[in-house]
Design a protein around this motif. Structure first.
Motif, mmCIF file in Angstrom:
data_model
loop_
_atom_site.group_PDB
_atom_site.id
_atom_site.type_symbol
_atom_site.label_atom_id
_atom_site.label_comp_id
_atom_site.label_asym_id
_atom_site.label_seq_id
_atom_site.Cartn_x
_atom_site.Cartn_y
_atom_site.Cartn_z
ATOM 1 N N ALA A 6 -12.085 53.402 -2.888
ATOM 2 C CA ALA A 6 -12.711 52.239 -3.399
ATOM 3 C C ALA A 6 -11.685 51.475 -4.095
ATOM 4 N N ALA A 7 -10.602 51.986 -4.805
ATOM 5 C CA ALA A 7 -9.823 51.296 -5.485
ATOM 6 C C ALA A 7 -8.649 51.042 -4.593
ATOM 7 N N LEU A 8 -8.297 51.350 -3.533
ATOM 8 C CA LEU A 8 -7.419 51.201 -2.807
ATOM 9 C C LEU A 8 -7.205 49.596 -2.210
ATOM 10 N N PHE A 9 -8.527 49.253 -1.978
ATOM 11 C CA PHE A 9 -8.488 47.915 -1.409
ATOM 12 C C PHE A 9 -7.997 46.963 -2.219
ATOM 13 N N PRO A 10 -8.565 46.864 -3.722
ATOM 14 C CA PRO A 10 -7.779 45.705 -4.429
ATOM 15 C C PRO A 10 -6.379 46.176 -4.796
ATOM 16 N N ALA A 11 -5.971 47.436 -4.873
ATOM 17 C CA ALA A 11 -4.672 47.672 -5.049
ATOM 18 C C ALA A 11 -3.790 47.042 -4.039
ATOM 19 N N ALA A 53 2.944 39.921 3.615
ATOM 20 C CA ALA A 53 1.512 39.724 3.322
ATOM 21 C C ALA A 53 0.696 40.097 4.251
ATOM 22 N N ASN A 54 0.883 39.572 5.843
ATOM 23 C CA ASN A 54 0.313 39.954 6.952
ATOM 24 C C ASN A 54 0.198 41.255 7.031
ATOM 25 N N LEU A 55 1.082 42.146 6.995
ATOM 26 C CA LEU A 55 1.055 43.437 7.261
ATOM 27 C C LEU A 55 0.229 44.173 6.299
ATOM 28 N N MET A 56 0.546 43.877 4.910
ATOM 29 C CA MET A 56 -0.298 44.582 4.121
ATOM 30 C C MET A 56 -1.637 44.206 4.072
ATOM 31 N N LEU A 57 -2.047 42.903 4.457
ATOM 32 C CA LEU A 57 -3.709 42.417 4.383
ATOM 33 C C LEU A 57 -4.317 42.960 5.622
ATOM 34 N N GLN A 58 -3.564 43.074 6.790
ATOM 35 C CA GLN A 58 -4.025 43.964 7.823
ATOM 36 C C GLN A 58 -4.494 45.386 7.603
ATOM 37 N N HIS A 59 -3.779 46.088 6.822
ATOM 38 C CA HIS A 59 -3.908 47.317 6.212
ATOM 39 C C HIS A 59 -4.877 47.338 5.064
ATOM 40 N N ALA A 60 -4.984 46.683 4.218
ATOM 41 C CA ALA A 60 -6.475 46.365 3.449
ATOM 42 C C ALA A 60 -7.545 46.206 4.270
ATOM 43 N N GLY A 61 -7.387 45.245 5.186
ATOM 44 C CA GLY A 61 -8.922 44.982 5.997
ATOM 45 C C GLY A 61 -9.307 46.403 6.551
ATOM 46 N N SER A 62 -8.466 47.321 7.163
ATOM 47 C CA SER A 62 -8.889 48.427 7.771
ATOM 48 C C SER A 62 -9.314 49.409 6.641
ATOM 49 N N VAL A 63 -8.593 49.287 5.377
ATOM 50 C CA VAL A 63 -9.095 50.106 4.319
ATOM 51 C C VAL A 63 -10.317 49.882 3.918
ATOM 52 N N GLU A 64 -10.787 48.691 3.863
ATOM 53 C CA GLU A 64 -11.985 47.905 3.221
ATOM 54 C C GLU A 64 -12.900 48.307 4.416
ATOM 55 N N GLY A 65 -12.839 48.415 5.496
ATOM 56 C CA GLY A 65 -13.762 48.623 6.833
ATOM 57 C C GLY A 65 -14.857 47.798 6.912
ATOM 58 N N ALA A 66 -14.764 46.618 6.629
ATOM 59 C CA ALA A 66 -16.040 45.735 6.614
ATOM 60 C C ALA A 66 -15.699 44.657 7.605
ATOM 61 N N GLY A 67 -14.730 44.996 8.531
ATOM 62 C CA GLY A 67 -14.481 43.978 9.690
ATOM 63 C C GLY A 67 -13.821 42.854 9.173
ATOM 64 N N ARG A 68 -13.091 42.681 7.965
ATOM 65 C CA ARG A 68 -12.380 41.658 7.997
ATOM 66 C C ARG A 68 -10.850 41.614 8.203
ATOM 67 N N ASP A 69 -10.099 40.961 9.127
ATOM 68 C CA ASP A 69 -8.888 41.333 9.359
ATOM 69 C C ASP A 69 -8.019 40.268 8.111
ATOM 70 N N GLN A 70 -6.540 40.380 8.610
ATOM 71 C CA GLN A 70 -5.683 39.644 7.833
ATOM 72 C C GLN A 70 -5.965 38.172 7.674
ATOM 73 N N ASP A 71 -6.447 37.524 8.790
ATOM 74 C CA ASP A 71 -6.585 36.055 8.800
ATOM 75 C C ASP A 71 -7.998 35.949 7.858
ATOM 76 N N ALA A 72 -9.054 36.693 7.941
ATOM 77 C CA ALA A 72 -10.132 36.430 6.971
ATOM 78 C C ALA A 72 -9.845 36.474 5.663
ATOM 79 N N LEU A 73 -8.976 37.713 5.389
ATOM 80 C CA LEU A 73 -8.677 37.862 4.056
ATOM 81 C C LEU A 73 -7.653 36.645 3.438
ATOM 82 N N ALA A 74 -6.873 36.149 4.189
ATOM 83 C CA ALA A 74 -6.070 35.055 3.799
ATOM 84 C C ALA A 74 -6.825 33.691 3.636
ATOM 85 N N PHE A 75 -7.697 33.626 4.424
ATOM 86 C CA PHE A 75 -7.997 31.973 4.535
ATOM 87 C C PHE A 75 -9.533 32.030 4.194
#
Lengths: 253, 165
Positions: A6-11, A53-75
């Motif tokens: 749960a804390a990994l996503f914000p980290a 950022a792109n690589l790390m957001l991609q990973h964050a999106g998969s850790v979150e598991g809510a279907g958000r990819d790096q573009d969703a998280l960036a924009f």
């Protein structure tokens, strides 16, 4: 919220958002660099940062598991959801401010990527090992310029010192370890950034001394970005960064 | 049709880097592995050169297209980050191709301990045009992430060199 994941996503957002926001700020120089070589250098550095950022957001999106990819998280996140340090979102300022910021953050990046390359999360470790190589030449570039500007003309010295004074209160936040990452650090997933401060300061002092510049003493350190409390500047920056994606949601080219 | 791993690698020799079209993605060290499953599915593992390299997506598509064209029923391209890409993986034969193309090859990577050296001692890079070693680094940042800009003092020609990383 007590499980490490749960804390990994914000980290991961804290790691990614620093690079996304600083990368976008740096891209603002494209076409405006003081000389052609620096225009290209800053564009290259911006590309590396946004790539990280792109690589790390991609990973964050998969850790979150809510279907958000790096573009969703960036924009499609609001300023309040960004976790970058305030240092990264300040306006680009003149070339001296840009260089001083890249030096301060670049050195932090080298130390942070080094520590993260030993993460027990193999994806984080892999991205960090790759990014470390890039951050090393970014900080070399910025550090050489800090020395050149500081130990240059009266005018370049004055502006370089002004840049250091302006940015210094924002450097402390880089080393304030977020409370919700304690378990992650204990399990080796992320690095304790507070341990990076001493080696960072030693390198900074060395370069500032060679640049005939000095770090201000006893300055109050600003904080807030790591928890989503930002300066007014981030909202304006995001408006520009996100407008195309938000005006044409789902568009592909 | 079931291909062999060796065949897959041979086919990938025809897939060039879009920004350095004299090198194949195998010579560049981007292709780390290729596996062929019993049903013929080819899984190619690649590693990015630079985090922000815009050529990576094109490379991925080119690999997929090339293998499908050779009759692979299904192609999976996976990206791995470990170990991190290094120019030490570029073979000598490919370095000669680079030089003939007008780009100085990277040479071996060196551990530079000092992050911000006061006076940088650059490894000597040979001018790809006149072969002189009287050259100097102009900027570490060039037309692509992987190249730096150098100047030759013998033939006065500016030239690009692959960064050793």
């Amino acid at each position: 919220m007590s499980s490490p994941h749960a804390a990994l996503f914000p980290a991961l957002l804290r790691i990614a958002d620093d690079r996304l926001v600083l990368g976008h700020r740096t891209s603002e120089w494209c076409g405006h660099g003081p000389i052609l070589e620096e225009d290209i250098a800053l564009a290259n550095i911006a590309l590396d940062l946004i790539g990280q950022a792109n690589l790390m957001l991609q990973h964050a999106g998969s850790v979150e598991g809510a279907g958000r990819d790096q573009d969703a998280l960036a924009f499609f996140r609001e300023a309040i959801d960004f976790r970058n340090a305030l240092l990264c979102e300040l306006p680009r300022g003149d070339f001296g401010v840009t260089i001083a910021r890249h030096f301060f953050h670049g050195l932090y990046s080298v130390l942070q990527w080094e520590a993260l390359s030993r993460s027990t999360d193999t994806t984080v470790a892999g991205i960090a090992a790759k990014a470390l190589k890039e951050s090393r030449y970014h900080v070399r570039h910025a550090g050489e310029w800090v020395i050149r500007l500081g130990d240059g003309t009266d005018e370049s010295h004055r502006r370089a010192q002004d840049a250091v004074d302006l940015l210094w209160p924002y450097t402390g936040e880089l080393f304030m370890q977020p409370a919700d990452e304690a378990e992650l650090v204990a399990s080796g997933l992320t690095a304790d950034v507070s341990t990076l401060q001493a080696p960072w300061r030693a390198q900074v002092d060395d370069v500032l001394r060679r640049a005939t510049l000095s770090a201000p003493d006893g300055v109050w350190m600003q904080r807030g970005g790591r928890d989503g409390r930002h300066t007014e500047h981030l909202g304006h920056m995001l408006a520009e960064m996100q407008i195309v994606a938000r005006s044409h949601p789902g568009a592909a080219w | 049709m079931i291909a062999t791993r060796e065949q897959v690698f041979a086919w990938l020799e025809d897939v060039k880097d879009p920004e350095v079209p004299v090198l194949s993605v195998v010579e560049l060290g981007v292709v780390r592995d290729a596996r062929v499953a019993d049903d013929g599915t080819v899984t190619v593992t690649i590693t990015p050169t630079y985090s922000g390299c815009p050529a990576m997506r094109v490379i991925e598509e080119s690999i997929r297209d090339a293998l499908l064209l050779h009759g692979a029923p299904n192609v999976v391209v996976q990206t791995v980050f470990t170990p991190a890409w290094t120019t030490d993986w570029i073979p000598e034969s490919a370095e000669a191709k680079l030089e003939a193309y007008g780009i100085a090859p990277p040479g071996p990577t060196r551990a530079d301990d000092e992050l911000v050296p006061l006076r940088r001692v650059s490894a000597s890079v040979r001018c790809p045009f006149c072969k002189s070693a009287r050259t100097s680094l102009r900027t570490e940042f060039g037309s692509t992430s992987c190249k730096a800009l150098w100047t030759c003092h013998e033939c006065t020609q500016p030239f690009e060199a692959f960064k050793a990383i």
